[in-house]
Design a protein around this motif. Structure first.
Motif, PDB file in Angstrom:
ATOM      1  N   ALA A  73      -0.810  -1.633  -3.690  1.00 41.51           N
ATOM      2  CA  ALA A  73      -0.417  -2.645  -2.816  1.00 41.51           C
ATOM      3  C   ALA A  73      -1.290  -2.873  -1.455  1.00 41.51           C
ATOM      4  N   LEU A  74      -2.462  -1.819  -0.956  1.00 36.49           N
ATOM      5  CA  LEU A  74      -3.506  -2.146   0.071  1.00 36.49           C
ATOM      6  C   LEU A  74      -4.725  -2.454  -0.558  1.00 36.49           C
ATOM      7  N   LEU A  75      -4.630  -2.007  -2.599  1.00 37.83           N
ATOM      8  CA  LEU A  75      -6.270  -2.136  -2.537  1.00 37.83           C
ATOM      9  C   LEU A  75      -6.019  -3.328  -3.902  1.00 37.83           C
ATOM     10  N   GLY A  76      -5.262  -3.702  -3.659  1.00 36.58           N
ATOM     11  CA  GLY A  76      -4.907  -4.643  -5.292  1.00 36.58           C
ATOM     12  C   GLY A  76      -5.942  -3.912  -6.914  1.00 36.58           C
ATOM     13  N   SER A  77      -6.660  -5.103  -6.762  1.00 38.10           N
ATOM     14  CA  SER A  77      -7.269  -5.158  -8.040  1.00 38.10           C
ATOM     15  C   SER A  77      -8.570  -4.410  -7.690  1.00 38.10           C
ATOM     16  N   LYS A  78      -8.961  -4.059  -6.941  1.00 43.09           N
ATOM     17  CA  LYS A  78      -9.913  -2.832  -6.596  1.00 43.09           C
ATOM     18  C   LYS A  78      -9.084  -1.533  -6.829  1.00 43.09           C
ATOM     19  N   THR A  79      -8.190  -0.564  -7.145  1.00 44.24           N
ATOM     20  CA  THR A  79      -7.395   0.301  -6.809  1.00 44.24           C
ATOM     21  C   THR A  79      -7.912   0.780  -7.496  1.00 44.24           C
ATOM     22  N   ALA A  80      -8.023   0.538  -9.226  1.00 47.85           N
ATOM     23  CA  ALA A  80      -8.483   1.480 -10.597  1.00 47.85           C
ATOM     24  C   ALA A  80     -10.322   1.887 -10.325  1.00 47.85           C
ATOM     25  N   ALA A  81     -10.495   1.220  -9.746  1.00 46.79           N
ATOM     26  CA  ALA A  81     -12.503   1.631  -9.295  1.00 46.79           C
ATOM     27  C   ALA A  81     -12.368   2.181  -7.699  1.00 46.79           C
ATOM     28  N   THR A  82     -11.658   2.210  -7.467  1.00 45.67           N
ATOM     29  CA  THR A  82     -11.324   2.983  -5.760  1.00 45.67           C
ATOM     30  C   THR A  82     -11.012   4.170  -6.579  1.00 45.67           C
TER      31      THR A  82
END
Length: 208
Positions: free
Chosen positions: A59-68
């Motif tokens: 909910a916070l990072l969207g599509s960048k979640t996995a990479a983060t």
């Protein structure tokens, strides 16, 4: 083991681990050389076992979640090492994720049993990457590991296999020399404590 080649030996070991052994097979193409991880297994395990935390990050990072998340894991492994991360997890945006669940002392807690069952044990044959060790002509040396065992996408063990049968017999001692002479401790998979914790030299009669 019906054949007399290293490939036949690999097949026999893989067959013993799959199914009743609790392992699943992974393609070597699933391995990320730069991170020395199997990223889809890391993120898949976290989504399955800690869905609420993952959803909050998403909910916070969207599509960048996995990479983060993978970046946070890699940094924690670099600083604290594999064993620490397996025991205590790692942090991402203030949330602590577990990377392994250990066998509960009893079957009295269904939630603990379900968490333990969520672990992903995998075997991958012929993992390859460019080693920092160069060839004599200065070109990249391609390193291929016979067997890599991983827990939730994190490699924890490697094995070099030798078959002392057939036309070109070799022993576990040859695999030891292979680790010493053609494997580089600077390669991330082999860096002390940061990825694989143990390396095996194996033939049908001996394991070192």
């Amino acid at each position: 083991m019906s054949g007399h080649t290293e490939s036949d030996f690999e097949t026999a070991i893989e067959a013993g681990l799959l199914g009743a052994g609790g392992y699943a097979s992974r393609s070597p193409t699933a391995y990320d050389e730069a991170m020395a991880l199997f990223p889809d297994d890391v993120t898949g395990f976290l989504k399955d076992s800690q869905a609420a935390k993952w959803a909050q990050l998403e909910a916070l990072l969207g599509s960048k979640t996995a990479a983060t998340v993978l970046d946070s894991l890699a940094k924690e492994l670099d600083v604290k090492g594999t064993l620490h991360v397996l025991r205590y997890g790692f942090k991402c945006y203030g949330k602590t994720f577990r990377l392994a669940y250990f066998r509960p002392n009893s079957g009295m807690n269904p939630e603990a049993a379900a968490s333990y069952a969520a672990n992903r044990l995998t075997i991958t044959r012929q993992v390859a990457f460019n080693s920092v060790m160069k060839k004599a002509d200065g070109k990249n040396r391609r390193c291929i590991i016979d067997v890599t065992l991983s827990l939730n996408g994190l490699p924890v063990a490697t094995a070099e296999l030798k078959n002392n049968l057939g036309s070109s017999p070799q022993r576990a001692s040859d695999a030891v020399r292979q680790y010493c002479d053609t494997r580089d401790e600077r390669d991330l998979l082999f860096v002390f404590k940061k990825r694989a914790l143990v390396h095996f030299a194996v033939d049908p009669d001996e394991v070192w």
